[in-house]
Structures are given as C-alpha cells and as structure tokens.
Design an enzyme around this catalytic site. Structure first.
Site, mmCIF file in Angstrom:
data_model
loop_
_atom_site.group_PDB
_atom_site.id
_atom_site.type_symbol
_atom_site.label_atom_id
_atom_site.label_comp_id
_atom_site.label_asym_id
_atom_site.label_seq_id
_atom_site.Cartn_x
_atom_site.Cartn_y
_atom_site.Cartn_z
ATOM 1 N N HIS A 187 61.311 -79.008 36.615
ATOM 2 C CA HIS A 187 62.292 -78.762 37.683
ATOM 3 C C HIS A 187 63.172 -79.995 37.915
ATOM 4 C CE1 HIS A 187 60.180 -75.118 39.803
ATOM 5 N NE2 HIS A 187 60.509 -74.893 38.549
ATOM 6 N N HIS A 276 61.487 -66.251 31.192
ATOM 7 C CA HIS A 276 60.867 -66.640 32.450
ATOM 8 C C HIS A 276 60.362 -65.381 33.139
ATOM 9 C CE1 HIS A 276 61.302 -67.682 36.848
ATOM 10 N NE2 HIS A 276 60.652 -68.764 36.438
#
Length: 379
Positions: A187, A276
């Site tokens: 992230h 994802h």
C-alpha cells in the site's frame, strides 16, 4: 432503448443486497425466468454503489439481457462524466451469469474456452496488523494453499525508519521457511531482495511513471491494480513498462467484460494477471471465469477466512455448494456449471440482508490511521 433480437431476454428486475461481512450482491431477473448474480462490492463505499444501482435499475429495466456489451457501453458512456470505480460491475457480472445459464454453458466457454483446468490461489495471513504469521501460514498450508499474501507493515510516516521493515523481513523469511510462496502488500511501501512472489503497491497508484522508475531498479515483480479502474487507467502502466503483475478488481473495474479486456491488454505487454479479490463468492467466480480463459493469468486472491470476514459471514457462507471452491495442492478446479458455475443460497442472502438492515448495521469503513503527530497515514 436496447437493441433486440427474436430471442431477447428482457430484464424485469434488478435488486441489490447488502450482506455481511461487507459485500453488495446484485440479482437480475429476466421476463423469461433467468436469474443472474453479480457482485458490486466497493469496500467503504457501499451507499454510493446502492445509489448507482437505483439509477441503473431505472435505466435498464426492459432492456435485453443478452446485450451485455450494449448495456456496458451505455452505462459507461451515456452519462458523459466518467472515471473512478466503474459502478455497474455487478450488473455486468450478473448478465454474463444469465447468458451462460440461458445457453447452458460456463461463462469461460463464452470467453473462448479454457486454457487451463485449474487456477492457483492464495490466502491471506496477518490482517491489518501483521505480527505472528508463521502459525497462520502453517494453517494455510494445511488447508491446501501453497501461497499466501500478507500486509508488510502497520502505519508508516511519509518517510520513516528502515528499522520498521526488519520485522517484515523476518516474517517473510518465516513463511518462506515453510516452503510457501508469499506476496507482500505494501500500500505504498517497498521491500526488495527476500524472494517474495511479488510486492504489491510499493508506491501509490497515482504514480505510474515512478512505478516504471522503480521497476528498473529492483528485480522483484511489481504488482498493482486494485485502485486502477478500467483499461484506460492501466494504459500508462502498460505503456510505461511499470508493472509485472496486473491486479484489476472485477467488482471495481467494470465486471467480466472489462476484466477480460484488461487481461488481453496486459498480455500484449507480457504482463501477468492476478485479479484482486478480497471479496465474496460471486466476485471470485467471475475472476476464475476470466482466469481460466486467459493464458497470462498467474494466481488468484481468495478471501476464505480473511481478517475482514467472520465465522458466520465468510467466502462459503452464501454458497449452496462450497465444494466448488475446494483448495487442493494450491489450486481450485475450474467450475463446470452453467453461468458462473456457482449456486447462491438466495433465501439466506435475503434473510441476512433484512437482518442487517433491521439491526441498523452501518456499512463497512476502512480504518483511518494517524501518526504520533496526528497526521493521517495511508491505510
């Protein structure tokens, strides 16, 4: 108004269901009795998607469910303003489910047939606050997985001490020592040189040229894409040779139609596909339908027993037959049933959605992290 044929199946009902743990299911019914299921989960933005579907229902009731591409293009282009998450993803997935059921074939058959019999999958360990991961990885191995993914760190400052990555390195080594492959989700942070399967989002997704710069400096495969929406947002990454692994989210990018287009676009640049999917069973089935038909498909995220789920709201909870996603030797066998190849327990979905609403349960929100100085940090 939609284009029609002599065999048209007209959309008669569009419903959305907010169900625990944090998912939004879509049900479409046609006048001739076909039912399709989709998923439009956009974590932290549930009400926005519900509002979008109020508009989509008004626009597409009475349209031909067979006209998947016509509906997709109309939904994407006809309101003029576009960009950001593609909000009709669940609608598209449900339409593909209907078409497969109507023709009596799996969705992957409609996408050109399968190029593999099974797909490799990975499970999550560690949660948002990674610490002891060795036992979690061992449990995943016993469940049949050969690969896992974990968050690299907790909250970090804009620039922070390299000492904070020592624990990450140790956790990666612990998992690797068990003979497991490991992907590391950053992230917006970085780790190199520990033999990981990939590093996910080592930079923020707004920085495609910086991704390319980084890719020329490291040997570890770089992955990203959950926060890139549609092929147009992937384009600068592909053209800039900034990614090794593309991770579009079928519930964010525009459903099966757009996921398949992104996969083909990625193949042109020799980029692998690893969708994802920390989401529900419908999104997973949609990803697998695309994955078995695309040669550059690499590995699939699977949310079974993920830290956002619970014992009574997990990946298999809303399935009539959970064995369709059984993990063996690190793989899930390609579903062979018509449409998405899964059967949703509709009674349970309706019951849980009503209970959720009556209890006044607020929609899921991602946590907000702040540093010691009070400034906001990336989640």
């Amino acid at each position: 108004m939609s284009l029609k044929t002599s065999a048209s199946s007209f959309i008669s009902k569009i419903e959305v269901f907010r169900v625990p743990p944090r998912w939004l299911f879509v049900r479409i019914e046609t006048a001739d009795g076909f039912v399709g299921w989709g998923e439009s989960t956009l974590e932290g933005h549930t009400e926005a998607i519900e509002g979008a579907f109020a508009d989509l229902a008004q626009r597409f009731l009475g349209w031909d469910a067979d006209g998947i591409e016509d509906i997709w293009q109309t939904a994407y282009r006809a309101r003029f303003y576009r960009g950001g998450p593609v909000l009709m993803s669940g609608l598209d997935i449900a339409l593909w489910d209907i078409k497969g059921k109507k023709l009596g074939v799996p969705v992957w058959q409609l996408l050109g047939g399968k190029v593999r019999d099974r797909v490799r999958v990975y499970g999550w360990i560690g949660g948002d606050h990674p610490s002891a991961v060795r036992e979690a990885a061992r449990e995943r191995k016993e469940q049949g997985f050969t690969a896992v993914k974990m968050n690299a760190t907790e909250a970090l400052a804009w620039l922070d001490s390299p000492e904070l990555l020592k624990g990450t390195v140790e956790r990666v080594r612990e998992v690797r020592a068990l003979g497991m492959d490991v992907g590391v989700d950053f992230h917006g942070r970085l780790l190199e040189g520990e033999g990981v399967l990939f590093i996910e989002e080592p930079l923020l997704p707004t920085q495609p040229s910086e991704f390319a710069d980084l890719g020329r400096l490291v040997s570890t495969p770089i992955a990203a894409g959950e926060r890139l929406y549609s092929r147009h947002e992937f384009r600068p990454y592909f053209e800039g040779h900034a990614l090794d692994v593309a991770q579009p989210d079928v519930s964010h990018c525009g459903g099966i139609s757009e996921l398949a287009r992104i996969a083909s676009m990625a193949e042109t640049y020799d980029v692998a596909l690893a969708p994802h999917c920390p989401l529900g069973p419908i999104a997973l089935a949609a990803c697998i339908a695309v994955g078995v038909s695309k040669l550059n498909y690499f590995i699939q995220e699977m949310s079974w027993q993920m830290h956002y789920n619970s014992d009574d709201a997990d990946l298999f909870t809303y399935l009539a037959d959970p064995s369709v996603f059984a993990v063996k030797d690190g793989y899930v066998t390609t579903p062979s049933g018509p449409g998405l190849g899964i059967v949703i327990n509709e009674e349970l979905v309706r019951t849980r959605a009503k209970e959720h609403s009556r209890a006044g349960v607020e929609a899921w929100r991602n946590p907000i992290w702040r540093g010691e100085d009070g400034s906001i940090r990336e989640w």
